[in-house]
Structure formats: C-alpha cells, structure tokens
Design an enzyme around this catalytic site. Structure first.
Site, PDB file in Angstrom:
ATOM      1  CG  HIS A 220     -20.417  29.189 -11.939  1.00 42.58           C
ATOM      2  ND1 HIS A 220     -19.791  27.872 -11.719  1.00 42.58           N
ATOM      3  CD2 HIS A 220     -19.836  29.881 -12.690  1.00 42.58           C
ATOM      4  CE1 HIS A 220     -18.524  28.212 -12.776  1.00 42.58           C
ATOM      5  NE2 HIS A 220     -18.568  29.415 -13.195  1.00 42.58           N
TER       6      HIS A 220
ATOM      7  CG  MET B 141     -15.472  30.128 -19.616  1.00 45.38           C
ATOM      8  SD  MET B 141     -13.919  30.224 -20.517  1.00 45.38           S
ATOM      9  CE  MET B 141     -12.751  29.611 -19.048  1.00 45.38           C
TER      10      MET B 141
ATOM     11  CD  GLN C  15     -12.591  36.760 -15.664  1.00 39.33           C
ATOM     12  OE1 GLN C  15     -11.973  36.013 -16.425  1.00 39.33           O
ATOM     13  NE2 GLN C  15     -13.709  36.208 -15.052  1.00 39.33           N
TER      14      GLN C  15
ATOM     15  CG  LEU D  90     -16.542  26.477  -4.265  1.00 38.26           C
ATOM     16  CD1 LEU D  90     -18.038  26.344  -4.258  1.00 38.26           C
ATOM     17  CD2 LEU D  90     -16.113  25.173  -3.922  1.00 38.26           C
TER      18      LEU D  90
HETATM   19  O1  PAF Z   1     -14.575  33.696 -15.800  1.00 36.56           O
HETATM   20  C1  PAF Z   1     -14.796  32.938 -16.639  1.00 36.56           C
HETATM   21  O2  PAF Z   1     -15.658  31.807 -16.396  1.00 36.56           O
HETATM   22  C2  PAF Z   1     -14.491  33.518 -18.023  1.00 36.56           C
HETATM   23  O3  PAF Z   1     -13.284  34.085 -17.900  1.00 36.56           O
HETATM   24  C3  PAF Z   1     -15.624  34.394 -18.513  1.00 36.56           C
HETATM   25  C4  PAF Z   1     -15.827  35.674 -17.703  1.00 36.56           C
HETATM   26  C5  PAF Z   1     -16.922  33.622 -18.779  1.00 36.56           C
HETATM   27  C6  PAF Z   1     -15.118  35.074 -20.101  1.00 36.56           C
HETATM   28  O4  PAF Z   1     -15.205  33.833 -20.908  1.00 36.56           O
END
Ligand code: PAF
Length: 270
Positions: free
Chosen positions: A33, A26, A149, A179
C-alpha cells in the site's frame, strides 16, 4: 492529514482540490500500500486513501469477519507518509443508494477468482464505482498483485468516468512473497512456505519460456506443489496478460495461482 467519515465531509474537503490521487484499501496497510501511496504522491498534487472493508465482496462471512483490521496502526502509517486525506466511510453511508444497473460479469470474465469466488468481483466493481463517484479523483492507483481485479476495475471505471487507473507493480518481501494483508493470518512457518512457493513459480516461469505446450507441465507442477508444500490449490493456470484468455504458452501471458495454506487463501501471479 484530514480524516473524513461522511460523504458530505468529502464534498467540502475536496471542493478546491485538483489533481487528486486515490488509493482504495481495506486497511491493514503494508509496504505494498505504501508503494501505491508513493506513486500517487509522485504523480498527483494530493492523495486520498480510503479504508473500508467492503462486506459485499466477501463470498464467505467467516472470511469477512476474520479479515485483519488495524485502524490505529494504519492511521500512524498514513500520517508518517503525509497523506492529505483518509476516508473511513461507514456501511450505511456507502450503501445509502441502490444502484440503477446491476453489475453482471460477462461469461468470458468468469475465470480464475471470478469462478471460485462467486459475486466477489461484482462486489469489488460496485464499491469502486461508489467510491469513485463520491471522491471523483483524477487517478486511481491499484496493485498488480490482484491482477484480475485490476483489469476488471480498469475496464469498468475508465469506460464510465474520465479517470485513469494506474497499475502498480507487486511489492514482495525478501523471500519473494507478495505482500498482502492476508499474510498476517499466517504463522512464521507458513510465511516461509508461501515464499518458497513464490520462488518455485518464478523459476517455473523461466523454465516455460521456450515450451510450446504447457498444459501437462502445469498439471505436473500442480501435483508437485500440492505434495511438496501440503497446500490445496484452487487454480494454477496460464492466461494472456491483456484479457485473461487461456494460453498454451507463457508468451504475453502470466501464471496465476490461488491456493490455501491452513484455510488462508492466497493469490499471486508471475
Ligand atoms: O484490493 C482491495 O483492497 C479491495 O478489493 C478494494 C480495491 C479496496 C475494493 O474494496
């Protein structure tokens, strides 16, 4: 680095790509990331990163509107990392079709964040299904920081597609704070505080190693953290690593926490 906006650009650009790694984000990218991207680059020929702040996974409009956004900086980071494709879809395109089968979480999955953020994971699973369907990657790289998630998306995607979700370790700063893009919403003092909470829970996990009954210890720890750090705790629980069922010992289990520092909600697991 190719920037893709429309779904049809994706089809054209990825026509001849085999062994594609996908890192969904996001935006407001950080070293966590970067780690996911590097894992993808190690294991796949080409890597695509998506940037989309998905409105349907926010159970609170204020939270959605205040989510940190930093597209220019993100694109610079991705360029430096030599990512092959960046997909920045717009809402209209992504939600251009209605799904046939509504996503409904099973009762046993309505724990931790699913209990306190109603509709959140339904929104996450839906967007991951849409993105996967459009991109058709070979592997998807997701972080263990968002452990619940990760488990829910893995179950859904691996059942529906022939795609592997690759879990990647949580990246922490030198103070042990996991982070997260949301850390940008904290001032320096609160960042230090959040680091101390993480360190405290790492020690607590070691302390729990040979304890058979953890319920009262967990309750005590909750009260202590609240008082010591002046935070509001949403949950502090021990659950099994593989299915998130409640657990009375730390064996094969993890500590899960969600708490608020000055209205910023942070989650972590140890
Ligand atoms: O973890 C995230 O940044 C979000 O939940 C994702 C997996 C990109 C889905 O919008």
């Amino acid at each position: 680095m190719k920037i893709l906006i429309k779904n049809k650009d994706i089809n054209e650009a990825l026509k001849k790509v085999s062994n594609l790694g996908f890192v969904p984000t996001m935006g407001s990218l950080h070293k966590g990331h970067e780690y996911l991207i590097k894992q993808s680059q190690k294991r796949c020929k080409q890597t695509l990163v998506s940037i989309f702040v998905n409105p349907t996974q926010f159970n609170n409009k204020k939270d959605y509107l205040s989510y940190p956004k930093n597209l220019k900086k993100d694109l610079n980071i991705l360029k430096k990392l030599k990512v092959n494709f960046v997909y920045i879809p717009n809402k209209k395109d992504i939600y251009s079709f209605k799904r046939k089968k509504k996503i409904i979480l099973k009762k046993e999955n309505k724990v931790l964040c699913a209990k306190s953020r109603k509709g959140h994971f339904e929104g996450v699973i839906d967007i991951m299904d849409r993105l996967t369907n459009i991109i058709k990657p070979n592997k998807i790289f997701m972080g263990e920081k968002d452990y619940q998630q990760l488990l829910l998306v893995k179950k859904f995607i691996e059942k529906k597609y022939e795609i592997k979700i690759v879990p990647c370790k949580t990246v922490r700063n030198k103070n042990k704070l996991a982070l997260s893009s949301r850390n940008q919403l904290l001032d320096k003092r609160d960042l230090i505080k959040a680091g101390k909470i993480a360190k405290d829970l790492f020690h607590f996990k070691i302390f729990l190693r040979n304890k058979k009954k953890t319920k009262s210890l967990l309750q005590k720890k909750k009260e202590l953290l609240k008082k010591k750090f002046d935070i509001k705790i949403d949950y502090l629980e021990i659950r099994k690593k593989n299915n998130l069922k409640s657990s009375s010992t730390i064996r094969n289990s993890k500590i899960f926490i969600a708490y608020f520092i000055n209205k910023v909600r942070l989650i972590d697991n140890f």
